[in-house]
Enzyme design. Sequence first.
Site, PDB file in Angstrom:
ATOM      1  CG  ASP A 187      31.457  16.335  -3.488  1.00  0.00           C
ATOM      2  OD1 ASP A 187      31.301  17.188  -2.546  1.00  0.00           O
ATOM      3  OD2 ASP A 187      31.714  15.289  -2.815  1.00  0.00           O
ATOM      4  CD  GLU A 271      30.374  21.641  -1.912  1.00  0.00           C
ATOM      5  OE1 GLU A 271      29.425  22.037  -0.949  1.00  0.00           O
ATOM      6  OE2 GLU A 271      31.013  20.771  -1.905  1.00  0.00           O
ATOM      7  CB  CYS A 324      17.400  13.265   1.432  1.00  0.00           C
ATOM      8  SG  CYS A 324      16.579  11.828   0.326  1.00  0.00           S
ATOM      9  CB  CYS A 327      12.266  13.412   0.297  1.00  0.00           C
ATOM     10  SG  CYS A 327      13.279  13.011   1.885  1.00  0.00           S
ATOM     11  CB  CYS A 343      16.505   9.526   3.374  1.00  0.00           C
ATOM     12  SG  CYS A 343      15.265  10.900   3.714  1.00  0.00           S
ATOM     13  CB  CYS A 346      12.069   9.493   1.188  1.00  0.00           C
ATOM     14  SG  CYS A 346      13.730   9.524   0.655  1.00  0.00           S
ATOM     15  CG  ASP A 353      31.998  11.141  -1.685  1.00  0.00           C
ATOM     16  OD1 ASP A 353      31.762  12.183  -0.798  1.00  0.00           O
ATOM     17  OD2 ASP A 353      32.902  10.169  -1.700  1.00  0.00           O
TER      18      ASP A 353
END
Length: 400
Positions: A187, A271, A324, A327, A343, A346, A353
Site C-alpha cells: 500500500d 493498486e 476489515c 472478517c 471493526c 469482529c 495502512d
Amino acid sequence: MRTAYKVRVYPTEQQAAVLNRTFGCVRLVWNKVLAWRHARYHAEGIKTSYAETDRYLTELKRDPEFAFLFEVSSVPLQQTLRHQYTAFVNFFAGRARYPRFKSRRGRQSATYTRSAFRWRDGRLWLAKMDAPLEYVWSWPDVDPTTLNPTTVTISRDPDGRWYASLAVETETETEPLPATGRAVGVDLGVTDFAVTSDGERIPNPRHLERKLRNLARYQRRMARKQRGSNNRAKARVKVARAHAKVRDARADFLHKTTTRLVRDHDVIVIEDLNVRGMVRNRHLARAISDSSWGEFRRQLGYKAAKYGRRLVVIDRWHPTSKTCSACGHLLAELSLSTRHWTCPSCGTRHDRDINAAKNILAAGRAVSACGADVRHSGSSRVRSAVKQEAQPVRAGIPRL
C-alpha cells in the site's frame, strides 16, 4: 530480449564540440519539422507521414542557410524524424501528450545506429570522430567486449554530465530467482512510502523536501543574474546539479526498494493508482510527485518479468482501507484522517495502512485465482485486473 546499459562518458574537448554541434542540429531539425507539421495540420488538416518529413529534411539541407547540417552525421537527424513520428503516433493513440519544441537548456541527446558508430573490443567510435569515447563501465559481471549494440544514444544533462546508452539485443533470458513461497501486498502512501501486508513500513525519504532550501537559494541566485550572461549560465548549472542530486537519490531509493521486494517475494500485489489525477490536488502534488509512484510501479513491472516473479495490479476502486481484513466487514465511511479503527463486527483493531495492504494481497490472490494474470510478457505496460463479479456490500474479502 532488449536491454540497455547506460554509462558515464568523458569526451575530450574536440569530441564535446562535435557532440554539441550534433545536438544543435538535432534540435534544429526537430523544431523545424515540428513547426512544419503543426502549421500544415492546422492550415490544411493533413497528417504528415515519415516519408514526407524525410523529403522535408532533404529540402532543408539544400537551403544554403542550413548548409551546416552536412557538418554532422546524417544518422542522428534521421533518427530524430523517427522519434518525432513515434511521438505523434503515441499522441494520437492517447498514450502521450502533444510533442513539444526542444530547448537548448534542457537535456540534449542524439541517437546513432550501426551505420554511424563502431563498437570493437569494448571501445566506441562515433561518426565524425577519430578517437574512441572514454567511458566508465559499471557492471563487473558483464564483459563489454562481448556486447553487440544496435543503437547508441549520447546525452548531456543540464548539469554537464555526459552519458551513453547502449541498446543490446540478447538471446539468452535472465535466470529466474529461486522461489521463496512468499507473497506481499503493498500500500503506497505519502507519510510512509509503502506499507506491506507483513507489517513493514518503508519510510518516505522525501528527497525533494530535504533539498528545497538549497534549491531555492540557488534559484534566487540565478534569478538575480543578468539574462544571457556567463554568470547566469554558471548559476543555471548549479540549479541543475541540485536537481540532479535529488533525482539520483530518488532513483537509488526506488531501485533498492523494488529490487528487495522482487528478490524476497514470488507475488507482489499493488493498486492501480491514478497518479495523474492525484497530482491535481495542489496540497499533495509535490509530495506525490516526489514519491514517484509511477516509476516505482514501472520498475516493479520489468524486474518481476525479468526475474520470473508475478506482479498483480488490482482495481483502484477496491475498498481496501474500509474493509476489515479479518472478517470482511465493509465500513460505510472512513475519513482520511482516521489512521486506526475498530471493526464493529469482529472487534479487530486495525491500522489503516497495514489493513489496506492485507486487503490488497487478498484481492490480488482472488484476481489471480480468477485467471487475470497481469505478469509482464514482453510488454512494458501492466494491465490492471478488475473484479470478476459484483460483491455484496458486506461480503468483503474472505479471511486468509
